[in-house]
Design a protein around this motif. Structure first.
Motif, PDB file in Angstrom:
ATOM      1  N   ARG A 140     -81.925 -27.556 -48.716  1.00  0.00           N
ATOM      2  CA  ARG A 140     -81.374 -28.123 -49.738  1.00  0.00           C
ATOM      3  C   ARG A 140     -81.986 -27.912 -51.129  1.00  0.00           C
ATOM      4  O   ARG A 140     -81.819 -28.227 -52.440  1.00  0.00           O
ATOM      5  N   TYR A 141     -83.391 -27.899 -50.879  1.00  0.00           N
ATOM      6  CA  TYR A 141     -84.399 -27.917 -51.963  1.00  0.00           C
ATOM      7  C   TYR A 141     -84.884 -26.402 -52.433  1.00  0.00           C
ATOM      8  O   TYR A 141     -85.145 -26.164 -53.693  1.00  0.00           O
ATOM      9  N   VAL A 142     -84.608 -25.739 -51.704  1.00  0.00           N
ATOM     10  CA  VAL A 142     -85.006 -24.124 -51.687  1.00  0.00           C
ATOM     11  C   VAL A 142     -83.767 -23.185 -51.951  1.00  0.00           C
ATOM     12  O   VAL A 142     -82.984 -22.803 -51.102  1.00  0.00           O
ATOM     13  N   ASP A 143     -83.725 -22.676 -53.060  1.00  0.00           N
ATOM     14  CA  ASP A 143     -82.470 -21.770 -53.392  1.00  0.00           C
ATOM     15  C   ASP A 143     -82.924 -20.005 -53.155  1.00  0.00           C
ATOM     16  O   ASP A 143     -83.248 -19.459 -54.239  1.00  0.00           O
ATOM     17  N   LEU A 144     -83.208 -19.878 -51.819  1.00  0.00           N
ATOM     18  CA  LEU A 144     -83.725 -18.445 -51.471  1.00  0.00           C
ATOM     19  C   LEU A 144     -82.788 -17.988 -50.457  1.00  0.00           C
ATOM     20  O   LEU A 144     -82.547 -18.544 -49.425  1.00  0.00           O
ATOM     21  N   GLY A 145     -82.104 -17.033 -50.668  1.00  0.00           N
ATOM     22  CA  GLY A 145     -80.962 -16.604 -49.715  1.00  0.00           C
ATOM     23  C   GLY A 145     -81.617 -15.499 -48.722  1.00  0.00           C
ATOM     24  O   GLY A 145     -82.794 -15.544 -48.507  1.00  0.00           O
ATOM     25  N   ASP A 146     -80.658 -14.649 -48.101  1.00  0.00           N
ATOM     26  CA  ASP A 146     -81.135 -13.807 -46.985  1.00  0.00           C
ATOM     27  C   ASP A 146     -81.526 -12.238 -47.626  1.00  0.00           C
ATOM     28  O   ASP A 146     -81.416 -11.574 -46.889  1.00  0.00           O
ATOM     29  N   ARG A 147     -81.462 -12.119 -48.982  1.00  0.00           N
ATOM     30  CA  ARG A 147     -81.651 -10.930 -49.402  1.00  0.00           C
ATOM     31  C   ARG A 147     -82.883 -10.801 -50.337  1.00  0.00           C
ATOM     32  O   ARG A 147     -83.242 -12.006 -50.769  1.00  0.00           O
ATOM     33  N   TRP A 148     -83.285  -9.707 -50.638  1.00  0.00           N
ATOM     34  CA  TRP A 148     -84.744  -9.616 -51.740  1.00  0.00           C
ATOM     35  C   TRP A 148     -84.255 -10.373 -52.894  1.00  0.00           C
ATOM     36  O   TRP A 148     -83.017 -10.103 -53.431  1.00  0.00           O
ATOM     37  N   ALA A 149     -85.312 -10.973 -53.720  1.00  0.00           N
ATOM     38  CA  ALA A 149     -84.997 -11.592 -55.056  1.00  0.00           C
ATOM     39  C   ALA A 149     -86.193 -11.081 -55.915  1.00  0.00           C
ATOM     40  O   ALA A 149     -87.358 -11.207 -55.654  1.00  0.00           O
ATOM     41  N   ASP A 150     -85.830 -11.154 -57.015  1.00  0.00           N
ATOM     42  CA  ASP A 150     -86.666 -10.997 -58.125  1.00  0.00           C
ATOM     43  C   ASP A 150     -86.781 -12.163 -58.801  1.00  0.00           C
ATOM     44  O   ASP A 150     -85.789 -12.775 -59.276  1.00  0.00           O
ATOM     45  N   LEU A 151     -87.826 -12.917 -58.725  1.00  0.00           N
ATOM     46  CA  LEU A 151     -88.040 -14.105 -59.248  1.00  0.00           C
ATOM     47  C   LEU A 151     -88.994 -14.308 -60.381  1.00  0.00           C
ATOM     48  O   LEU A 151     -89.463 -15.444 -60.815  1.00  0.00           O
ATOM     49  N   THR A 152     -88.890 -13.244 -61.231  1.00  0.00           N
ATOM     50  CA  THR A 152     -89.906 -13.161 -62.439  1.00  0.00           C
ATOM     51  C   THR A 152     -89.298 -14.168 -63.338  1.00  0.00           C
ATOM     52  O   THR A 152     -90.433 -14.681 -64.091  1.00  0.00           O
ATOM     53  N   ASP A 153     -87.954 -13.933 -63.707  1.00  0.00           N
ATOM     54  CA  ASP A 153     -87.473 -15.102 -64.700  1.00  0.00           C
ATOM     55  C   ASP A 153     -87.530 -16.393 -64.114  1.00  0.00           C
ATOM     56  O   ASP A 153     -87.273 -16.926 -62.846  1.00  0.00           O
ATOM     57  N   PRO A 154     -88.427 -17.421 -64.846  1.00  0.00           N
ATOM     58  CA  PRO A 154     -88.446 -18.642 -64.509  1.00  0.00           C
ATOM     59  C   PRO A 154     -87.300 -19.508 -64.157  1.00  0.00           C
ATOM     60  O   PRO A 154     -87.164 -20.372 -63.084  1.00  0.00           O
ATOM     61  N   ALA A 155     -86.010 -18.918 -64.560  1.00  0.00           N
ATOM     62  CA  ALA A 155     -84.622 -20.013 -64.314  1.00  0.00           C
ATOM     63  C   ALA A 155     -84.373 -19.512 -62.937  1.00  0.00           C
ATOM     64  O   ALA A 155     -83.557 -20.270 -62.209  1.00  0.00           O
ATOM     65  N   VAL A 156     -84.751 -18.219 -62.551  1.00  0.00           N
ATOM     66  CA  VAL A 156     -84.687 -18.082 -61.069  1.00  0.00           C
ATOM     67  C   VAL A 156     -85.846 -18.542 -60.192  1.00  0.00           C
ATOM     68  O   VAL A 156     -85.535 -18.848 -59.015  1.00  0.00           O
ATOM     69  N   ARG A 157     -87.036 -18.372 -60.524  1.00  0.00           N
ATOM     70  CA  ARG A 157     -88.023 -18.735 -59.710  1.00  0.00           C
ATOM     71  C   ARG A 157     -88.046 -20.379 -59.210  1.00  0.00           C
ATOM     72  O   ARG A 157     -88.506 -20.681 -58.308  1.00  0.00           O
ATOM     73  N   LYS A 158     -87.403 -21.062 -60.105  1.00  0.00           N
ATOM     74  CA  LYS A 158     -87.710 -22.392 -59.961  1.00  0.00           C
ATOM     75  C   LYS A 158     -86.946 -22.753 -58.356  1.00  0.00           C
ATOM     76  O   LYS A 158     -87.085 -23.916 -58.062  1.00  0.00           O
ATOM     77  N   GLY A 159     -86.103 -21.970 -58.087  1.00  0.00           N
ATOM     78  CA  GLY A 159     -85.260 -21.816 -56.815  1.00  0.00           C
ATOM     79  C   GLY A 159     -86.246 -21.848 -55.545  1.00  0.00           C
ATOM     80  O   GLY A 159     -85.715 -22.319 -54.569  1.00  0.00           O
TER      81      GLY A 159
END
Length: 345
Positions: A140-159
């Protein structure tokens, strides 16, 4: 302009791990022509580790290099030494009792070549003495799914900020490491926390793949289960993170709350085990943790009561234990509710 001899340098730290080092090194070997090197830094082993590494190196040619420390310099300094000898465009780390999955290096190399990130993060699994393998799963603290993700955007990376902060679940561009002055502190306990946090928040291009590529061997008698004053190092390392947030308003705004939650959980986790902090020092530890968290809350503008923090501020381990037991029950309930929602939705 940097000129690199190859794409990837894998730095393995070895100390008296004769039972496991062969598996660690062998898991990094690929067919001839693979664009990577293996650097084993032996920290003054007194068992048969070094002889075993030499025998593997004899069959590998220049793919495997050995650096021999005549004394145990600790894991952090050993990694620094490995970095100084690395010739790859990227580097990654492997502890001498862990190992990579067979597809790990080809998968990592392919992602580095395609995305050219500053940092690439991948998944791992815990391997217990009884053979159980438990993948690191998003919670519940980590917003990482089961697909690859581009975390370059801080709004996405904070997950991803509250994912496990260790150095061995990532590959790093060497120019990024040098430009940001990333080095490990010369200590044995919690030497990897700030490295990982800095890499996570300071990287430009940042990608994540969910593939379980690293096997993290769990030991019942690991250093994390020892009783020692050096466990106070975690407070010092969190103070370093506090300084990072003070000096960078953007990091504070983007990641401050997530990092506060990570540090709070880690700091209390050290004493919740009941075995790391010497009994005579438990009150000191609780008071120091309380002072640190209060400083962080002021900096981040956090309001509202924190029962566990208030209990820690008393310096009384009995009072803290009662509060902690209540919080543990509440967190378990939250965890069950989280898993239930995932099943329903």
């Amino acid at each position: 302009m940097d000129v690199f001899a190859m794409l990837l340098s894998i730095i393995i730290i070895s100390f008296n791990g004769e039972k496991y080092i062969g598996q660690a090194v062998s898991s990094c070997l690929c067919p001839a022509g693979a664009d990577h090197e293996i650097i084993v830094v032996d920290n003054g082993s007194t068992d048969g580790s070094l002889d075993l590494i030499r025998s593997i190196a004899a069959d590998c040619g220049s793919t495997l290099r050995i650096i021999e420390n005549h004394e145990n310099k600790g894991p952090g300094e050993a990694r620094n030494i490995g970095l100084a000898h690395a010739s790859g465009e990227y580097c990654m780390f492997l502890d001498g009792d862990d190992w990579l999955e067979p597809e790990a290096i080809p998968r990592i190399v392919a992602c580095l070549q395609e995305w050219k990130p500053d940092v690439l993060m991948f998944n791992h699994q815990q391997v217990w003495p009884d053979g159980r393998k438990i993948p690191n799963a998003p919670n519940r603290y980590v917003d990482l799914g089961d697909r690859w993700a581009d975390l370059t955007d801080p709004a996405v990376r904070k997950g991803a900020i509250r994912n496990l902060h260790v150095p061995w679940n990532k590959a790093y561009r060497m120019s990024f490491v040098r430009d940001h002055g990333l080095l490990f502190p010369r200590q044995t306990y919690y030497e990897d926390m700030v490295w990982s946090i800095r890499a996570t928040v300071e990287a430009g291009a940042f990608y994540y793949i969910p593939d379980v590529l690293h096997n993290y061997r769990r030991h019942l008698q690991s250093s994390l289960h020892t009783t020692h004053d050096d466990h106070f190092n975690i407070i010092h390392e969190c103070r370093r993170v506090e300084t990072l947030l003070k000096n960078h308003a953007d990091y504070r705004r983007w990641y401050g709350m997530k990092l506060y939650g990570y540090m709070r959980s880690t700091l209390f986790g050290v004493i919740n085990t009941g075995s790391r902090i010497p009994k005579a020092r438990e009150g000191d530890y609780l008071k120091e943790v309380s002072a640190l968290l209060k400083d962080l809350r002021r900096m981040l503008g956090l309001r509202g009561p924190d029962i566990l923090l208030q209990a820690a501020a008393t310096g009384d381990h009995g009072i803290y234990s009662v509060a902690s037991a209540g919080m543990i029950r509440m967190n378990r309930l939250r965890g069950r509710l989280y898993r239930l929602r995932k099943k329903v939705f």
